[in-house]
Design an enzyme around this catalytic site. Sequence first.
Site, PDB file in Angstrom:
ATOM      1  N   TYR A  95       0.777  -1.247   0.000  1.00 15.43           N
ATOM      2  CA  TYR A  95       0.000   0.000   0.000  1.00 15.43           C
ATOM      3  C   TYR A  95       0.807   1.295   0.000  1.00 15.43           C
ATOM      4  O   TYR A  95       0.239   2.362  -0.222  1.00 15.43           O
ATOM      5  CB  TYR A  95      -0.984  -0.012   1.185  1.00 15.43           C
ATOM      6  N   PHE A 119      -9.836  -4.224  11.661  1.00 16.12           N
ATOM      7  CA  PHE A 119     -10.940  -4.432  10.719  1.00 16.12           C
ATOM      8  C   PHE A 119     -10.410  -4.972   9.407  1.00 16.12           C
ATOM      9  O   PHE A 119      -9.201  -4.998   9.202  1.00 16.12           O
ATOM     10  CB  PHE A 119     -11.728  -3.138  10.493  1.00 16.12           C
TER      11      PHE A 119
HETATM   12  C1  ACO Z   1      -7.058  -3.825   3.366  1.00 10.73           C
HETATM   13  C2  ACO Z   1      -7.106  -5.263   2.959  1.00 10.73           C
HETATM   14  O1  ACO Z   1      -8.147  -5.770   2.655  1.00 10.73           O
HETATM   15  S1  ACO Z   1      -5.650  -6.111   2.933  1.00 10.73           S
HETATM   16  C3  ACO Z   1      -6.006  -7.544   1.934  1.00 10.73           C
HETATM   17  C4  ACO Z   1      -5.386  -7.419   0.583  1.00 10.73           C
HETATM   18  N1  ACO Z   1      -5.701  -8.642  -0.150  1.00 10.73           N
HETATM   19  C5  ACO Z   1      -4.924  -9.716  -0.165  1.00 10.73           C
HETATM   20  O2  ACO Z   1      -3.845  -9.752   0.397  1.00 10.73           O
HETATM   21  C6  ACO Z   1      -5.474 -10.895  -0.923  1.00 10.73           C
HETATM   22  C7  ACO Z   1      -4.419 -11.564  -1.800  1.00 10.73           C
HETATM   23  N2  ACO Z   1      -3.778 -10.653  -2.755  1.00 10.73           N
HETATM   24  C8  ACO Z   1      -4.473 -10.022  -3.738  1.00 10.73           C
HETATM   25  O3  ACO Z   1      -5.680 -10.108  -3.874  1.00 10.73           O
HETATM   26  C9  ACO Z   1      -3.669  -9.193  -4.719  1.00 10.73           C
HETATM   27  O4  ACO Z   1      -2.418  -9.781  -4.926  1.00 10.73           O
HETATM   28  C10 ACO Z   1      -3.460  -7.720  -4.283  1.00 10.73           C
HETATM   29  C11 ACO Z   1      -4.796  -7.077  -4.020  1.00 10.73           C
HETATM   30  C12 ACO Z   1      -2.591  -7.648  -3.024  1.00 10.73           C
HETATM   31  C13 ACO Z   1      -2.681  -6.984  -5.404  1.00 10.73           C
HETATM   32  O5  ACO Z   1      -3.511  -6.905  -6.553  1.00 10.73           O
HETATM   33  P1  ACO Z   1      -2.874  -6.704  -8.017  1.00 10.73           P
HETATM   34  O6  ACO Z   1      -3.994  -6.432  -8.951  1.00 10.73           O
HETATM   35  O7  ACO Z   1      -1.961  -7.819  -8.310  1.00 10.73           O
HETATM   36  O8  ACO Z   1      -2.007  -5.398  -7.820  1.00 10.73           O
HETATM   37  P2  ACO Z   1      -1.434  -4.492  -9.006  1.00 10.73           P
HETATM   38  O9  ACO Z   1      -1.223  -5.322 -10.222  1.00 10.73           O
HETATM   39  O10 ACO Z   1      -2.273  -3.275  -9.154  1.00 10.73           O
HETATM   40  O11 ACO Z   1      -0.032  -4.105  -8.390  1.00 10.73           O
HETATM   41  C14 ACO Z   1       0.402  -2.789  -8.271  1.00 10.73           C
HETATM   42  C15 ACO Z   1       1.841  -2.821  -7.796  1.00 10.73           C
HETATM   43  O12 ACO Z   1       1.892  -3.422  -6.502  1.00 10.73           O
HETATM   44  C16 ACO Z   1       2.788  -4.535  -6.501  1.00 10.73           C
HETATM   45  N3  ACO Z   1       2.193  -5.561  -5.619  1.00 10.73           N
HETATM   46  C17 ACO Z   1       0.981  -6.101  -5.730  1.00 10.73           C
HETATM   47  N4  ACO Z   1       0.785  -6.989  -4.738  1.00 10.73           N
HETATM   48  C18 ACO Z   1       1.898  -6.971  -3.976  1.00 10.73           C
HETATM   49  C19 ACO Z   1       2.291  -7.682  -2.829  1.00 10.73           C
HETATM   50  N5  ACO Z   1       1.479  -8.584  -2.254  1.00 10.73           N
HETATM   51  N6  ACO Z   1       3.501  -7.427  -2.304  1.00 10.73           N
HETATM   52  C20 ACO Z   1       4.335  -6.531  -2.907  1.00 10.73           C
HETATM   53  N7  ACO Z   1       4.006  -5.826  -4.025  1.00 10.73           N
HETATM   54  C21 ACO Z   1       2.805  -6.056  -4.550  1.00 10.73           C
HETATM   55  C22 ACO Z   1       2.837  -4.979  -7.946  1.00 10.73           C
HETATM   56  O13 ACO Z   1       4.014  -5.694  -8.223  1.00 10.73           O
HETATM   57  C23 ACO Z   1       2.771  -3.651  -8.675  1.00 10.73           C
HETATM   58  O14 ACO Z   1       4.042  -3.039  -8.626  1.00 10.73           O
HETATM   59  P3  ACO Z   1       4.532  -2.049  -9.783  1.00 10.73           P
HETATM   60  O15 ACO Z   1       3.587  -0.891  -9.786  1.00 10.73           O
HETATM   61  O16 ACO Z   1       5.916  -1.689  -9.374  1.00 10.73           O
HETATM   62  O17 ACO Z   1       4.447  -2.841 -11.045  1.00 10.73           O
END
Ligand code: ACO
Length: 404
Positions: A124, A404
Amino acid sequence: MTDHDVRVLDSSQLRDAHRLFCATLHFKPLEGEHWAQAAQTYHPGRTFGAFDGDAMIGTASSFASGLRVPGGAVVPMAAVSRVGVRADRTRRGILSALMRVQLEDVRSQGDVAASLRASESGIYGRFGYGVATRGQTVRIERRRAAPRAGVPSGGEVRLVDPEVALDGLLPTLFERIAFETPGAVVRWPEYWGSMSRRAAKEGDALVVAVHAGADGDDGYAIYQVTRTGHGLSGKCELVVHDLWAETPESRADLWRFTCDVDLVDEVVAPLRPLEEPVELLFADRRAVSVNEVVDETWLRLVDVPAALATRAYGDAPDVVIGVRDALLSDNDGNYRVGAGGASRTDSAAQLEVDVDTLAMAYLGDVRLSTLASVGRVRVADRDALASADALFCAQARPWAGTFF
Ligand SMILES: CC(=O)SCCNC(=O)CCNC(=O)[C@H](O)C(C)(C)COP(=O)(O)OP(=O)(O)OC[C@H]1O[C@@H](n2cnc3c(N)ncnc32)[C@H](O)[C@@H]1OP(=O)(O)O
């Protein structure tokens, strides 16, 4: 990427969104009455879906809440939760698209801040969230936990039926005694119900203990006792989910009560405030170990002028801080911060920060000079750092205490 189709969801689409979110966290979907209850916790107009054609491939939601800032004001805040992207569509910019739309939306609705609890710490920061409060795990070896002589005591702890307590007693008590610290979060009405449902899902009964002092109820603890292993060789843990105390007596009595529960080997309290001196309540301070300092609140200042103008500051010479915000460009600019408040200025910046770094200092958790020492503050005028530290210092270390 900007070409993802992100829309606000109507009530008929929330179940799919919830299923999707549960799957991303590897949870089973909620069925029947469990889903019916969870459905009530969605705040209208606050859940987004990302679509590929008709298929939902990502979601992000928020609850309407508020944040206590240094000085005592409460600013409107979006409590962001239920974020996930379908496993076959990750790393294609879908979360980025959801975050962009959500941040613009919460700002246009008048929220000054957004905050979340992150599943992973690498996600984030790029969206302007910074760690603004932290918590630590307290572990008490119950058999060594005799109270220290002279520890305050007075009043009585009683067990209350959780359904009754969560329905009225605890929300009222929380509002009165818990909501003072900078970083504290307004709990939305459905929060308490979801706490009992979460406990039911985990299988161990939730226990509510309320402390009454001379003037009535003045503290409470919510805990669960879990047993691991088999029979007599198993280990019994009492996990404290929520503990707030208005007085030294109620604090000492509630911690002692958790340590007096029979058959328990260890009392474990995750995400407690960094400055809670639990070990000082016991004769043998090594009965208590404190470890695992982790991030609690990830804070996003969505309306920087309002956020800076609303909090109180310490007494020090004015400092001009430049704020850079790549996603919400209205926040970009220089701000004069002084003991009397903060407002935009055309003067040159003495210090410059990205908006996620500002969030780390905003509630008073980390000093700007500490952040400068690791290159998170661009320093044009070194003398300004000492003033900035004094201005942003909060009377109490911030802590939210609400998961939360
Ligand atoms: C507040 C909450 O609800 S916390 C819960 C968050 N959800 C989860 O953890 C569930 C499992 N994970 C997921 O659903 C997904 O992997 C998410 C939501 C974390 C990321 O979604 P994505 O669509 O893959 O993210 P997106 O492609 O927009 O990535 C944007 C950037 O973040 C990076 N990124 C995405 N996920 C991660 C991660 N877990 N750790 C490190 N970097 C990450 C990407 O590499 C990308 O980097 P860049 O801009 O340098 O290329």
